[in-house]
Design a protein around this motif. Structure first.
Motif, mmCIF file in Angstrom:
data_model
loop_
_atom_site.group_PDB
_atom_site.id
_atom_site.type_symbol
_atom_site.label_atom_id
_atom_site.label_comp_id
_atom_site.label_asym_id
_atom_site.label_seq_id
_atom_site.Cartn_x
_atom_site.Cartn_y
_atom_site.Cartn_z
ATOM 1 N N ASP A 36 25.675 -82.079 106.546
ATOM 2 C CA ASP A 36 26.648 -80.976 106.506
ATOM 3 C C ASP A 36 27.401 -80.897 105.186
ATOM 4 O OD1 ASP A 36 26.008 -80.162 109.069
ATOM 5 O OD2 ASP A 36 27.634 -81.299 110.004
ATOM 6 N N ARG A 60 17.122 -77.933 112.992
ATOM 7 C CA ARG A 60 17.826 -79.171 112.642
ATOM 8 C C ARG A 60 17.956 -80.077 113.846
ATOM 9 N NH1 ARG A 60 23.598 -80.199 109.937
ATOM 10 N NH2 ARG A 60 23.511 -82.446 110.143
ATOM 11 N N SER A 61 17.438 -81.284 113.693
ATOM 12 C CA SER A 61 17.570 -82.281 114.750
ATOM 13 C C SER A 61 18.860 -83.066 114.520
ATOM 14 C CB SER A 61 16.362 -83.216 114.755
ATOM 15 O OG SER A 61 16.186 -83.810 113.490
ATOM 16 N N GLN A 62 19.383 -83.607 115.597
ATOM 17 C CA GLN A 62 20.602 -84.400 115.507
ATOM 18 C C GLN A 62 20.238 -85.775 114.958
ATOM 19 O OE1 GLN A 62 23.664 -83.322 116.041
ATOM 20 N NE2 GLN A 62 24.493 -85.282 115.425
ATOM 21 N N LEU A 63 20.771 -86.113 113.815
ATOM 22 C CA LEU A 63 20.544 -87.423 113.221
ATOM 23 C C LEU A 63 21.693 -88.342 113.602
ATOM 24 C CD1 LEU A 63 19.507 -86.337 109.597
ATOM 25 C CD2 LEU A 63 18.001 -86.889 111.520
ATOM 26 N N SER A 64 21.391 -89.612 113.740
ATOM 27 C CA SER A 64 22.469 -90.579 113.983
ATOM 28 C C SER A 64 23.366 -90.588 112.746
ATOM 29 C CB SER A 64 21.888 -91.978 114.204
ATOM 30 O OG SER A 64 21.393 -92.493 112.974
ATOM 31 N N ASP A 68 22.093 -89.775 108.959
ATOM 32 C CA ASP A 68 22.736 -88.653 108.281
ATOM 33 C C ASP A 68 23.278 -89.103 106.924
ATOM 34 O OD1 ASP A 68 23.337 -85.887 108.489
ATOM 35 O OD2 ASP A 68 25.365 -86.308 109.209
ATOM 36 N N THR A 158 12.228 -89.294 113.215
ATOM 37 C CA THR A 158 13.356 -88.951 114.081
ATOM 38 C C THR A 158 13.011 -89.037 115.550
ATOM 39 O OG1 THR A 158 12.815 -86.606 113.942
ATOM 40 C CG2 THR A 158 14.458 -87.450 112.386
#
Length: 171
Positions: A36, A60-64, A68, A158
């Motif tokens: 972000d 966009r996948s949620q990254l830890s 990130d 991921t």
């Protein structure tokens, strides 16, 4: 640890040093930077003299938080290297989110075809990028481009169950 590093970087004016580094993201209690914050980073590099284009594709996948931060730091280091070593250049940062991996490419057009010095070391920044990626079972590849410039490519898996949360290198 981050707060300790900020304290160690504080200069005589009582604020973190704002020289030609890109470490403005490590101030105070702000959350660790990640994907972000890449638009802000690319704006700072552009203001420092290297025009940067940011391209993000895929869902966009949620990254830890760790992954990130890994993405951010690899981009940050690669753009710092462009500022230091590429001469007059433009850079492109591409993030491609896919089902099982995120791929990040940082390419610059350099100012001439790459001609490595005999026996030139790869530098600590490139080593640090590889170490960060390895924590998450990822890879970093680097190298000159045929018509000049340089590319750094980070691939982080991921899919569920592949992320390593330890502090050492992945097994």
């Amino acid at each position: 640890m981050r707060r300790l590093l900020v304290l160690l970087r504080v200069g005589p004016e009582g604020r973190a040093g704002h020289t030609a580094t890109l470490d403005e993201d490590c101030v105070g209690d702000a959350p660790a930077p990640g994907v972000d914050r890449l638009p802000e980073l690319t704006r700072r590099v552009t203001a420092a003299g290297v025009p940067v284009t940011l391209e993000i594709t895929g869902e966009r996948s949620q990254l830890s938080p760790g992954m990130d931060l890994c993405v951010y730091r690899v981009v940050q280091e690669a753009l710092t290297n462009v500022l230091k070593h590429a001469g007059p250049a433009k850079a492109v940062v591409s993030l491609a989110f896919a089902d099982q991996a995120v791929t990040v490419r940082i390419k610059d057009d350099g100012n001439q075809p790459y001609a490595p010095e005999a026996g030139a070391p790869s530098g600590h920044g490139l080593i640090g990028m590889r170490e960060r990626a390895r924590i998450y079972h990822g890879t970093v590849t680097t190298g000159p481009l045929a018509l000049g410039g340089f590319e750094v490519r980070l691939v982080l898996p991921t899919q569920a169950g592949t992320e390593h949360h330890g502090t050492g290198a992945a097994p």
